[in-house]
Design a protein around this motif. Sequence first.
Motif, PDB file in Angstrom:
ATOM      1  N   ASN A  79       0.814  -1.224   0.000  1.00 43.16           N
ATOM      2  CA  ASN A  79       0.000   0.000   0.000  1.00 43.16           C
ATOM      3  C   ASN A  79       0.847   1.275   0.000  1.00 43.16           C
ATOM      4  O   ASN A  79       0.304   2.376   0.049  1.00 43.16           O
ATOM      5  CB  ASN A  79      -0.913   0.009   1.227  1.00 43.16           C
ATOM      6  N   LEU A  80       2.174   1.135  -0.050  1.00 45.66           N
ATOM      7  CA  LEU A  80       3.048   2.303   0.001  1.00 45.66           C
ATOM      8  C   LEU A  80       3.140   3.024  -1.334  1.00 45.66           C
ATOM      9  O   LEU A  80       3.694   4.117  -1.413  1.00 45.66           O
ATOM     10  CB  LEU A  80       4.454   1.893   0.457  1.00 45.66           C
ATOM     11  N   TYR A  81       2.613   2.420  -2.388  1.00 52.59           N
ATOM     12  CA  TYR A  81       2.681   3.019  -3.718  1.00 52.59           C
ATOM     13  C   TYR A  81       1.385   2.718  -4.457  1.00 52.59           C
ATOM     14  O   TYR A  81       0.587   1.888  -4.036  1.00 52.59           O
ATOM     15  CB  TYR A  81       3.874   2.465  -4.505  1.00 52.59           C
ATOM     16  N   ARG A  82       1.208   3.416  -5.570  1.00 52.78           N
ATOM     17  CA  ARG A  82      -0.012   3.240  -6.364  1.00 52.78           C
ATOM     18  C   ARG A  82       0.349   3.316  -7.842  1.00 52.78           C
ATOM     19  O   ARG A  82       1.201   4.134  -8.235  1.00 52.78           O
ATOM     20  CB  ARG A  82      -1.009   4.355  -6.008  1.00 52.78           C
ATOM     21  N   LEU A  83      -0.258   2.476  -8.655  1.00 52.48           N
ATOM     22  CA  LEU A  83      -0.041   2.495 -10.103  1.00 52.48           C
ATOM     23  C   LEU A  83      -1.243   3.123 -10.799  1.00 52.48           C
ATOM     24  O   LEU A  83      -2.385   2.765 -10.511  1.00 52.48           O
ATOM     25  CB  LEU A  83       0.153   1.075 -10.641  1.00 52.48           C
ATOM     26  N   GLU A  84      -0.964   4.053 -11.701  1.00 47.09           N
ATOM     27  CA  GLU A  84      -2.018   4.699 -12.481  1.00 47.09           C
ATOM     28  C   GLU A  84      -1.582   4.782 -13.941  1.00 47.09           C
ATOM     29  O   GLU A  84      -0.399   4.554 -14.258  1.00 47.09           O
ATOM     30  CB  GLU A  84      -2.313   6.099 -11.947  1.00 47.09           C
ATOM     31  N   ASP A  85      -2.506   5.159 -14.800  1.00 45.74           N
ATOM     32  CA  ASP A  85      -2.187   5.293 -16.223  1.00 45.74           C
ATOM     33  C   ASP A  85      -2.327   6.719 -16.747  1.00 45.74           C
ATOM     34  O   ASP A  85      -1.795   7.035 -17.807  1.00 45.74           O
ATOM     35  CB  ASP A  85      -3.076   4.368 -17.060  1.00 45.74           C
ATOM     36  N   THR A  86      -3.058   7.571 -16.034  1.00 47.35           N
ATOM     37  CA  THR A  86      -3.295   8.925 -16.537  1.00 47.35           C
ATOM     38  C   THR A  86      -2.753   9.975 -15.575  1.00 47.35           C
ATOM     39  O   THR A  86      -2.625   9.730 -14.360  1.00 47.35           O
ATOM     40  CB  THR A  86      -4.800   9.186 -16.746  1.00 47.35           C
ATOM     41  N   ALA A  87      -2.468  11.129 -16.132  1.00 47.70           N
ATOM     42  CA  ALA A  87      -2.005  12.240 -15.307  1.00 47.70           C
ATOM     43  C   ALA A  87      -3.077  12.658 -14.309  1.00 47.70           C
ATOM     44  O   ALA A  87      -2.787  12.965 -13.147  1.00 47.70           O
ATOM     45  CB  ALA A  87      -1.623  13.427 -16.196  1.00 47.70           C
ATOM     46  N   GLU A  88      -4.333  12.652 -14.757  1.00 46.88           N
ATOM     47  CA  GLU A  88      -5.435  13.064 -13.890  1.00 46.88           C
ATOM     48  C   GLU A  88      -5.531  12.160 -12.658  1.00 46.88           C
ATOM     49  O   GLU A  88      -5.684  12.636 -11.528  1.00 46.88           O
ATOM     50  CB  GLU A  88      -6.761  13.014 -14.652  1.00 46.88           C
ATOM     51  N   ASP A  89      -5.439  10.839 -12.875  1.00 44.56           N
ATOM     52  CA  ASP A  89      -5.545   9.906 -11.747  1.00 44.56           C
ATOM     53  C   ASP A  89      -4.339  10.014 -10.819  1.00 44.56           C
ATOM     54  O   ASP A  89      -4.467   9.883  -9.602  1.00 44.56           O
ATOM     55  CB  ASP A  89      -5.677   8.471 -12.258  1.00 44.56           C
ATOM     56  N   ALA A  90      -3.164  10.248 -11.386  1.00 45.32           N
ATOM     57  CA  ALA A  90      -1.950  10.357 -10.572  1.00 45.32           C
ATOM     58  C   ALA A  90      -2.025  11.547  -9.620  1.00 45.32           C
ATOM     59  O   ALA A  90      -1.789  11.414  -8.411  1.00 45.32           O
ATOM     60  CB  ALA A  90      -0.724  10.473 -11.471  1.00 45.32           C
ATOM     61  N   VAL A  91      -2.355  12.710 -10.151  1.00 43.63           N
ATOM     62  CA  VAL A  91      -2.393  13.893  -9.300  1.00 43.63           C
ATOM     63  C   VAL A  91      -3.591  13.860  -8.354  1.00 43.63           C
ATOM     64  O   VAL A  91      -3.512  14.349  -7.221  1.00 43.63           O
ATOM     65  CB  VAL A  91      -2.380  15.198 -10.130  1.00 43.63           C
ATOM     66  N   GLN A  92      -4.690  13.249  -8.794  1.00 45.27           N
ATOM     67  CA  GLN A  92      -5.866  13.175  -7.920  1.00 45.27           C
ATOM     68  C   GLN A  92      -5.564  12.352  -6.679  1.00 45.27           C
ATOM     69  O   GLN A  92      -6.075  12.643  -5.587  1.00 45.27           O
ATOM     70  CB  GLN A  92      -7.052  12.577  -8.674  1.00 45.27           C
ATOM     71  N   HIS A  93      -4.753  11.316  -6.828  1.00 51.07           N
ATOM     72  CA  HIS A  93      -4.355  10.519  -5.657  1.00 51.07           C
ATOM     73  C   HIS A  93      -3.626  11.391  -4.639  1.00 51.07           C
ATOM     74  O   HIS A  93      -3.841  11.269  -3.428  1.00 51.07           O
ATOM     75  CB  HIS A  93      -3.465   9.358  -6.086  1.00 51.07           C
ATOM     76  N   ILE A  94      -2.781  12.288  -5.122  1.00 49.95           N
ATOM     77  CA  ILE A  94      -2.061  13.194  -4.222  1.00 49.95           C
ATOM     78  C   ILE A  94      -3.025  14.183  -3.575  1.00 49.95           C
ATOM     79  O   ILE A  94      -2.975  14.426  -2.366  1.00 49.95           O
ATOM     80  CB  ILE A  94      -0.943  13.922  -4.989  1.00 49.95           C
ATOM     81  N   PHE A  95      -3.931  14.743  -4.371  1.00 49.53           N
ATOM     82  CA  PHE A  95      -4.913  15.671  -3.804  1.00 49.53           C
ATOM     83  C   PHE A  95      -5.754  14.978  -2.728  1.00 49.53           C
ATOM     84  O   PHE A  95      -5.978  15.536  -1.649  1.00 49.53           O
ATOM     85  CB  PHE A  95      -5.828  16.217  -4.904  1.00 49.53           C
ATOM     86  N   ASN A  96      -6.216  13.777  -3.025  1.00 48.33           N
ATOM     87  CA  ASN A  96      -7.056  13.036  -2.066  1.00 48.33           C
ATOM     88  C   ASN A  96      -6.297  12.734  -0.779  1.00 48.33           C
ATOM     89  O   ASN A  96      -6.868  12.783   0.316  1.00 48.33           O
ATOM     90  CB  ASN A  96      -7.549  11.726  -2.684  1.00 48.33           C
ATOM     91  N   PHE A  97      -5.042  12.408  -0.909  1.00 45.40           N
ATOM     92  CA  PHE A  97      -4.232  12.060   0.261  1.00 45.40           C
ATOM     93  C   PHE A  97      -4.198  13.216   1.257  1.00 45.40           C
ATOM     94  O   PHE A  97      -4.356  13.019   2.459  1.00 45.40           O
ATOM     95  CB  PHE A  97      -2.807  11.705  -0.187  1.00 45.40           C
ATOM     96  N   TYR A  98      -3.982  14.441   0.742  1.00 45.19           N
ATOM     97  CA  TYR A  98      -3.865  15.586   1.653  1.00 45.19           C
ATOM     98  C   TYR A  98      -5.213  16.169   2.058  1.00 45.19           C
ATOM     99  O   TYR A  98      -5.335  16.775   3.124  1.00 45.19           O
ATOM    100  CB  TYR A  98      -2.942  16.645   1.047  1.00 45.19           C
ATOM    101  N   GLU A  99      -6.216  15.992   1.226  1.00 47.19           N
ATOM    102  CA  GLU A  99      -7.542  16.510   1.583  1.00 47.19           C
ATOM    103  C   GLU A  99      -8.111  15.802   2.817  1.00 47.19           C
ATOM    104  O   GLU A  99      -8.869  16.387   3.588  1.00 47.19           O
ATOM    105  CB  GLU A  99      -8.493  16.389   0.394  1.00 47.19           C
ATOM    106  N   LYS A 100      -7.729  14.544   3.025  1.00 49.56           N
ATOM    107  CA  LYS A 100      -8.222  13.847   4.220  1.00 49.56           C
ATOM    108  C   LYS A 100      -7.620  14.432   5.500  1.00 49.56           C
ATOM    109  O   LYS A 100      -8.147  14.242   6.584  1.00 49.56           O
ATOM    110  CB  LYS A 100      -7.943  12.352   4.136  1.00 49.56           C
TER     111      LYS A 100
END
Length: 236
Positions: free
Chosen positions: A208-229
């Motif tokens: 769970n220390l990393y995440r695989l994505e295919d799009t720029a939108e999904d990659a940055v959204q993961h970062i946004f979601n992480f800090y929004e919590k």
Amino acid sequence: MTEQGDERIRRAFENKTWQEIKVTDSWQIFKIMAEFVEGFEKMAKIGPCVSIFGSARTPRDHVSYELAEKCARLLTERGYGVISGGGPGIMEAANKGAYEAGGKSVGLNIDLPFEQFNNEFIDRDKLIEFNYFFVRKVIFTKYSQGYIILPGGFGTMDELFEAITLVQTGKMARFPIVLVGKEYYGGLFDWIQNTMLKAGNISEEDLNLYRLEDTAEDAVQHIFNFYEKYLLKPNF
């Protein structure tokens, strides 16, 4: 191997006086300290940033270049700064995306005999030059609030696994690590799960220390979601 490399090997086996060792090693310590001081002083002025890594060899018309550029643009639109290695390829794309979006970006450049040179999208006052890889990696990890990893080679793998190891061992606070390119990285992380985990060399929760994505939108959204919590976001 180069002539310079051969010479380094020969010197390692030569007899040296204590005075020679003391002088050369002592001066190296001061050079290392100077790189840390410059890095700390310049980076302390920057707000929350995300580091974008990937190959220096990626051409400008490659899909990975476009993905890195888009990741940087999306990040800066939300107030994040971007940190790259300061060179060509994916590094250039990251700085270019931030530059064209009017955002902040920094380049942590390393002195190498090939591949590495400063790209044109970094202001001189936001470029830091390094001779030592380990000093550069300390600056990356100390001042990054997230990593986005595009396809790359040995250097990219080094930076990726350094970050995962520091988080896994608790030497660094948890932050989001996102790899972009499931086809490129899928085999590596299948091996981690099917071989490394089964051998008992990592724990289930380490996956769970990393995440695989295919799009720029999904990659940055993961970062946004992480800090929004945590109800955290950069100041615009």
